[in-house]
Write an enzyme that holds these catalytic residues in place. Structure first.
Site, PDB file in Angstrom:
ATOM      1  N   PHE A   1      91.596  40.039   8.727  1.00 52.04           N
ATOM      2  CA  PHE A   1      92.036  41.045   9.705  1.00 52.04           C
ATOM      3  C   PHE A   1      90.869  41.841  10.272  1.00 52.04           C
ATOM      4  CE2 PHE A   1      94.129  42.695   5.561  1.00 52.04           C
ATOM      5  CZ  PHE A   1      92.951  43.216   5.052  1.00 52.04           C
TER       6      PHE A   1
ATOM      7  N   ASP B   1      97.083  36.197   5.707  1.00 47.77           N
ATOM      8  CA  ASP B   1      96.220  36.650   4.601  1.00 47.77           C
ATOM      9  C   ASP B   1      94.956  35.809   4.628  1.00 47.77           C
ATOM     10  OD1 ASP B   1      95.262  37.533   1.880  1.00 47.77           O
ATOM     11  OD2 ASP B   1      97.273  38.383   1.762  1.00 47.77           O
TER      12      ASP B   1
ATOM     13  N   GLY C   1      93.138  33.933   7.686  1.00 45.81           N
ATOM     14  CA  GLY C   1      92.031  34.526   8.448  1.00 45.81           C
ATOM     15  C   GLY C   1      91.717  35.888   7.887  1.00 45.81           C
TER      16      GLY C   1
ATOM     17  N   HIS D   1      95.094  51.002   1.370  1.00 44.07           N
ATOM     18  CA  HIS D   1      94.476  51.731   0.240  1.00 44.07           C
ATOM     19  C   HIS D   1      93.259  50.975  -0.332  1.00 44.07           C
ATOM     20  CE1 HIS D   1      96.932  50.117  -3.483  1.00 44.07           C
ATOM     21  NE2 HIS D   1      96.500  49.138  -2.712  1.00 44.07           N
TER      22      HIS D   1
END
Ligand SMILES: C[S@@+](CC[C@H](N)C(=O)[O-])C[C@H]1O[C@@H](n2cnc3c(N)ncnc32)[C@H](O)[C@@H]1O
Length: 295
Positions: free
Chosen positions: A187, A159, A185, A205
């Protein structure tokens, strides 16, 4: 309690407290009989003890959505993100600078994830996996429950750095630090955690198709042919008002959206994934889409 007794207990101004309680009666959250106020079953959904943490969901929605709604015209005129316009930055960066909001955000997930974990573990077998990676896994509440039920697996919680730090504390509290690491980090940057099972729960979402495609492709680069990516969340269903509402919230909050199964199929195809299994959970239109690389 009477308004007077309650005012003494919480050190409030009795007439003002009584006026406020009478106002809450209008919403069915509190009821009043013979001058005694009590919480109704609807009101109890907002209590600290509610297992899904609706209190925190309500606090987040009332705070952030109201801010975003005021900037809805920005989204309609430009296609930009209303909440980003309101806060002057992306909501996740804003929370990093506002620890009290971040705490509320994480509490909301902690409660919900424990309940979700029970549903998930009753329909999906994680025992074949050696290394489970929860991408955007918040404070790790879901991964912790999965690892507890899968004693031979290792885990990695990925995360944003400030969230991964909180997750490391939770993992240590649950005595899982030996088997479960954290990686902080983004994504959208390099993502290089190698596992055989990846989880993306209620992450896509938050993002539009372009950004979601980037996340999927970045995860895909670390995946082997046998690895699985499990996408979990809700399914957009026009018959369910609740999900139409969440779709609206995701739109103004981050330019994200809820998706139907065919929306997921198209998104996954564009990022070189294919669906290997679809499990529909009975509760509240939730689903698990098991996917593999389409190579
Ligand atoms: C809607 S929450 C979902 C949390 C959890 N998976 C769940 O289902 O309750 C989205 C998560 O994505 C994380 N996130 C947001 N932007 C990110 C980024 N660029 N890289 C990694 N994680 C990110 C947030 O910190 C948050 O934990």
């Amino acid at each position: 309690m009477s308004a007077n007794d309650l005012a003494q207990t919480i050190q409030a101004h009795p007439p003002s407290l009584e006026r406020f309680l009478r106002y809450l009666v209008l919403f069915g959250i509190i009821e009043c009989k013979d001058g005694i106020f009590s919480v109704t079953s609807l009101g109890s959904l907002l209590s600290e003890d509610h297992e899904e943490g609706l209190k925190y969901q309500y606090l987040m929605i009332s705070n952030y959505v109201m801010k975003a709604v005021k900037h809805l015209d920005h989204t309609i005129r430009t296609g930009g993100v209303a909440l980003e316009h309101a806060l002057g930055m992306l909501v996740f960066d804003y929370m990093k600078q506002h620890p009290e909001d971040n705490e509320c955000f994480l509490k909301m997930f902690k409660k919900h994830l424990k309940v979700f974990a029970r549903q998930l573990l009753s329909v999906y077998d994680f025992s074949p996996f050696k290394h489970i990676v929860d991408v955007g896994g918040a404070d790790g509440a879901l991964l912790i429950e999965i690892l507890k039920s899968t004693p031979n697996a290792q885990g990695t919680l990925f995360d944003l750095p400030h969230v991964a730090e909180e997750a490391a504390k939770m993992i240590a509290e649950n005595k899982l630090s030996e088997r479960c690491k954290t990686a902080g980090g983004s994504f959208f940057d390099s993502f290089s955690v190698v596992g055989d099972c990846y989880i993306l729960k209620h992450v896509l979402h938050d993002w539009n198709d372009e950004k979601s495609g980037e996340i999927l492709r970045n995860i895909g680069k670390s995946m082997g042919r046998e690895s699985k990516l499990l996408i979990m969340g809700s399914i957009l269903d026009s018959n369910y008002y609740e999900f139409q509402m969440i779709d609206f919230i995701m739109w103004i909050y981050a330019n994200g959206k809820e998706r139907s199964i065919s929306d997921f199929e198209a998104l996954l195809k564009s990022a070189d994934f294919k669906i290997s299994r679809l499990i529909l959970l009975p509760a509240r239109k939730r689903m698990i889409i098991e996917t593999v690389l389409n190579k």
